[in-house]
Scaffold this active site. Structure first.
Site, PDB file in Angstrom:
ATOM      1  N   ASP A  47       0.752  -1.045  -0.046  1.00 52.37           N
ATOM      2  CA  ASP A  47      -0.075  -0.020   0.062  1.00 52.37           C
ATOM      3  C   ASP A  47       0.758   1.197   0.163  1.00 52.37           C
ATOM      4  O   ASP A  47       1.996   1.068   0.282  1.00 52.37           O
ATOM      5  CB  ASP A  47      -0.876   0.085   1.302  1.00 52.37           C
ATOM      6  CG  ASP A  47      -1.830   1.110   1.294  1.00 52.37           C
ATOM      7  OD1 ASP A  47      -2.478   1.648   0.252  1.00 52.37           O
ATOM      8  OD2 ASP A  47      -1.883   1.811   2.400  1.00 52.37           O
ATOM      9  N   SER A  48       0.300   2.496  -0.508  1.00 45.59           N
ATOM     10  CA  SER A  48       1.059   3.646  -0.426  1.00 45.59           C
ATOM     11  C   SER A  48       1.376   4.002   1.146  1.00 45.59           C
ATOM     12  O   SER A  48       2.353   4.709   1.463  1.00 45.59           O
ATOM     13  CB  SER A  48       0.148   4.987  -1.068  1.00 45.59           C
ATOM     14  OG  SER A  48      -1.036   5.004  -0.402  1.00 45.59           O
TER      15      SER A  48
ATOM     16  N   TYR B 122      -0.742   8.683  -2.561  1.00 44.64           N
ATOM     17  CA  TYR B 122      -0.369   8.400  -3.814  1.00 44.64           C
ATOM     18  C   TYR B 122      -1.594   9.346  -4.412  1.00 44.64           C
ATOM     19  O   TYR B 122      -1.485   9.771  -5.789  1.00 44.64           O
ATOM     20  CB  TYR B 122      -0.624   7.038  -4.210  1.00 44.64           C
ATOM     21  CG  TYR B 122       0.597   6.169  -4.225  1.00 44.64           C
ATOM     22  CD1 TYR B 122       1.821   6.642  -3.693  1.00 44.64           C
ATOM     23  CD2 TYR B 122       0.630   5.069  -4.668  1.00 44.64           C
ATOM     24  CE1 TYR B 122       2.933   5.858  -3.306  1.00 44.64           C
ATOM     25  CE2 TYR B 122       1.822   4.372  -4.631  1.00 44.64           C
ATOM     26  CZ  TYR B 122       3.075   4.861  -3.805  1.00 44.64           C
ATOM     27  OH  TYR B 122       4.382   3.907  -3.734  1.00 44.64           O
ATOM     28  N   GLY B 123      -2.764   9.288  -3.673  1.00 43.45           N
ATOM     29  CA  GLY B 123      -3.908  10.228  -4.429  1.00 43.45           C
ATOM     30  C   GLY B 123      -3.663  11.349  -5.287  1.00 43.45           C
ATOM     31  O   GLY B 123      -4.242  11.151  -6.456  1.00 43.45           O
TER      32      GLY B 123
ATOM     33  N   CYS C 257      -4.476  -1.081  -2.147  1.00 40.75           N
ATOM     34  CA  CYS C 257      -4.601   0.383  -2.427  1.00 40.75           C
ATOM     35  C   CYS C 257      -5.074   0.689  -3.732  1.00 40.75           C
ATOM     36  O   CYS C 257      -4.975   0.341  -4.654  1.00 40.75           O
ATOM     37  CB  CYS C 257      -3.187   0.988  -2.620  1.00 40.75           C
ATOM     38  SG  CYS C 257      -2.918   2.707  -3.108  1.00 40.75           S
ATOM     39  N   ASN C 258      -6.418   1.512  -3.379  1.00 36.91           N
ATOM     40  CA  ASN C 258      -7.410   1.847  -4.435  1.00 36.91           C
ATOM     41  C   ASN C 258      -6.319   2.636  -5.709  1.00 36.91           C
ATOM     42  O   ASN C 258      -6.654   2.138  -7.025  1.00 36.91           O
ATOM     43  CB  ASN C 258      -8.494   2.485  -4.091  1.00 36.91           C
ATOM     44  CG  ASN C 258      -9.513   1.568  -3.310  1.00 36.91           C
ATOM     45  OD1 ASN C 258     -10.402   1.268  -4.177  1.00 36.91           O
ATOM     46  ND2 ASN C 258      -9.374   1.454  -2.231  1.00 36.91           N
ATOM     47  N   SER C 259      -5.987   3.620  -5.152  1.00 38.98           N
ATOM     48  CA  SER C 259      -5.066   4.333  -6.302  1.00 38.98           C
ATOM     49  C   SER C 259      -4.286   3.561  -7.045  1.00 38.98           C
ATOM     50  O   SER C 259      -4.036   3.539  -8.461  1.00 38.98           O
ATOM     51  CB  SER C 259      -4.400   5.710  -5.603  1.00 38.98           C
ATOM     52  OG  SER C 259      -5.466   6.135  -4.568  1.00 38.98           O
TER      53      SER C 259
ATOM     54  N   GLU D 232      -6.583   8.208  10.936  1.00 38.47           N
ATOM     55  CA  GLU D 232      -5.269   8.250  11.265  1.00 38.47           C
ATOM     56  C   GLU D 232      -4.955   9.190  12.829  1.00 38.47           C
ATOM     57  O   GLU D 232      -4.337   8.532  13.342  1.00 38.47           O
ATOM     58  CB  GLU D 232      -4.329   8.782  10.326  1.00 38.47           C
ATOM     59  CG  GLU D 232      -4.423   7.864   9.131  1.00 38.47           C
ATOM     60  CD  GLU D 232      -3.221   8.198   7.803  1.00 38.47           C
ATOM     61  OE1 GLU D 232      -2.543   9.123   8.085  1.00 38.47           O
ATOM     62  OE2 GLU D 232      -3.135   7.494   6.924  1.00 38.47           O
TER      63      GLU D 232
ATOM     64  N   CYS E 143     -12.086   3.119  -0.320  1.00 40.97           N
ATOM     65  CA  CYS E 143     -10.582   3.210   0.434  1.00 40.97           C
ATOM     66  C   CYS E 143     -10.392   2.439   1.585  1.00 40.97           C
ATOM     67  O   CYS E 143     -11.254   2.492   2.352  1.00 40.97           O
ATOM     68  CB  CYS E 143     -10.545   4.808   0.498  1.00 40.97           C
ATOM     69  SG  CYS E 143      -9.093   5.399   1.553  1.00 40.97           S
ATOM     70  N   THR E 144      -9.116   1.946   1.458  1.00 39.79           N
ATOM     71  CA  THR E 144      -8.763   0.943   2.733  1.00 39.79           C
ATOM     72  C   THR E 144      -8.675   1.391   4.195  1.00 39.79           C
ATOM     73  O   THR E 144      -9.024   0.789   5.073  1.00 39.79           O
ATOM     74  CB  THR E 144      -7.533   0.133   2.246  1.00 39.79           C
ATOM     75  OG1 THR E 144      -6.571   1.052   2.001  1.00 39.79           O
ATOM     76  CG2 THR E 144      -7.732  -0.869   0.978  1.00 39.79           C
ATOM     77  N   HIS E 145      -8.662   3.026   4.165  1.00 38.55           N
ATOM     78  CA  HIS E 145      -8.743   3.473   5.449  1.00 38.55           C
ATOM     79  C   HIS E 145     -10.198   3.405   6.064  1.00 38.55           C
ATOM     80  O   HIS E 145     -10.765   3.499   7.205  1.00 38.55           O
ATOM     81  CB  HIS E 145      -8.542   4.949   5.371  1.00 38.55           C
ATOM     82  CG  HIS E 145      -7.205   5.301   5.531  1.00 38.55           C
ATOM     83  ND1 HIS E 145      -6.491   5.048   4.453  1.00 38.55           N
ATOM     84  CD2 HIS E 145      -6.465   5.854   6.586  1.00 38.55           C
ATOM     85  CE1 HIS E 145      -5.004   5.309   4.852  1.00 38.55           C
ATOM     86  NE2 HIS E 145      -5.095   5.814   6.001  1.00 38.55           N
TER      87      HIS E 145
END
Lengths: 274, 274
Positions: A10-11, A42-43, A73-75, A152, A184-186
């Site tokens: 992931d980023s 990365y977005g 990571c979706n991006s 976060e 989004c993985t968050h």
């Protein structure tokens, strides 16, 4: 069978929700997690740059001998899934977009599906492409850039977050979506507030959970799982940025560990007569 | 606002999936988890005995000053929810059955809902009662007693487990269920194998996740959340049985913690030029 680790990239931190879902479903499998925290997020970067960075990261995982690659990571998924499949022929590559899209198609009753994600994922139209062959699906996409910051910081119920969530989710509610992709993985760490705002009639699809199911399926069908009787796996976490920052924020994602366990004799308040 | 912990009770370990979902969604809230591991499993015991033990456990949580009670055990929920509400007037009580049943009603497209649970939960007919006012729902219930043993052993992909899962889930598939309630708090850790067997068209409803959403909602609506700026919460785990056994099995539920984080300079294999 293979003792090699599953490589998860992931980023930054979000992919840890995917890592945890994989650990839950495959507790005997070692994982090697690589977060490009020095260059996240990365977005906002151009697609070509995301592709370059992401392939560099995946190259490292492959050099370490992983048996499977998970682009958590979706991006990055939207930027370079095809490149990764070409580049690492022979190593299965799993990503986060198709598993979630498939689940949403199966779950929706009225064909109205919502997507919340980063700006990058929404503008890449990767989910629109995934739904291309399902013309009965009406997709409402909303970028929710500020959600990541709340996750976060560990804030899930402040009046400010509720205001932000209500504003972001208004178009989803207005469109009458009965299914909402957390793209989004968050976001799985905001399920409580998201469900609170959209109501519990809406089915939430977590790309983390759906991706873990794909990893399970692939591992089983290709006979790549680790032997059951093997020693407990060793998991490794690697960050390109500050390891201490990674460790601190990462704890929010993987959760606390059980430390000391109290027993009834610990205190006179607890008198048990089992 | 209240700094008091959220009290979570289970007969043993399964409730830890509920605890983790609560920790995910409410990272600022301290929890006090009480597992009656000395007397587990409750499943095979007569309802009157389950009620007696469970109320004894909840009494202890109340004596410790919890602000909310979560009955994270299907067997106990079906035996004594009403008693608990009467006995602890003023302290909100959340349980695991109604949140999952509500979600299943919202999710199903064809009205065919499956339930997998322990023998005790299936024979209590607690879910049948929950669906009483939704006569369009056709419930297929299957007791899956052996699943718990696999979860606690950390086995999720053995040929033996797959055989057991196929046998248990055959009636669910035969009935054409499009929604499946994981009616035992151990089962979210078998999502991979369950989804593999029933197919990814079936929506899985985790009572752990749904219960955490109810906890979130109640805490918000009653203004009982902890202040955002408060110090990080201290979580406590208490077991009536052997603390070491609890700690070992509990790790399977709460997952690993991030320990040492590697950085690019750790090894010459990783040469990053960010």
């Amino acid at each position: 069978m293979s003792d090699a680790p599953i490589g998860i990239f992931d980023s930054g931190f979000g992919g840890l929700t995917v890592a945890r879902a994989v650990l839950d479903q495959l507790p005997g499998e070692p994982i090697l997690y690589l977060g490009d925290s020095a260059r996240q997020p990365y977005g906002p970067r151009p697609i070509a740059e995301v592709r370059e960075y992401a392939l560099e990261m995946l190259d490292q995982l492959v050099r370490e001998g992983v048996k499977m690659l998970v682009i958590a990571c979706n991006s990055a998924s939207s930027a370079m899934l095809r490149d990764a499949r070409e580049r690492y022929a022979g190593i299965p590559v799993v990503e986060v977009i198709f598993p979630a899209a498939r689940r949403a198609v199966a779950a929706t009753r009225n064909g109205k599906v919502g997507l919340i994600a980063t700006h990058a994922t929404v503008t890449s139209r990767a989910y629109d492409d995934a739904f291309e062959i399902a013309p009965h699906i009406e997709l409402t996409s909303v970028a929710c850039p500020r959600f990541v910051e709340f996750v976060e910081r560990g804030v899930t119920m402040s009046p400010e977050l509720l205001d932000v969530a209500r504003a972001y989710l208004a178009p989803i509610i207005e469109a009458g979506c009965d299914t909402l992709i957390l793209g989004c993985t968050h976001y799985p760490l905001l399920t409580g507030v998201i469900s609170y705002v959209v109501g519990d009639g809406v089915t939430l699809v977590s790309s983390a959970d759906e991706t873990a199911k794909d990893v399970y399926r692939l591992l089983h069908d290709r006979g790549m799982a680790r032997a059951e009787a093997a020693a407990p796996p060793v998991h490794r976490f690697r960050a390109t940025g500050d390891p201490d920052v990674f460790s601190a924020i990462g704890r929010r994602f993987l959760g606390p560990v059980i430390g000391y366990v109290e027993s009834p004799s610990d205190t006179s308040v607890f008198r048990l007569t089992p």
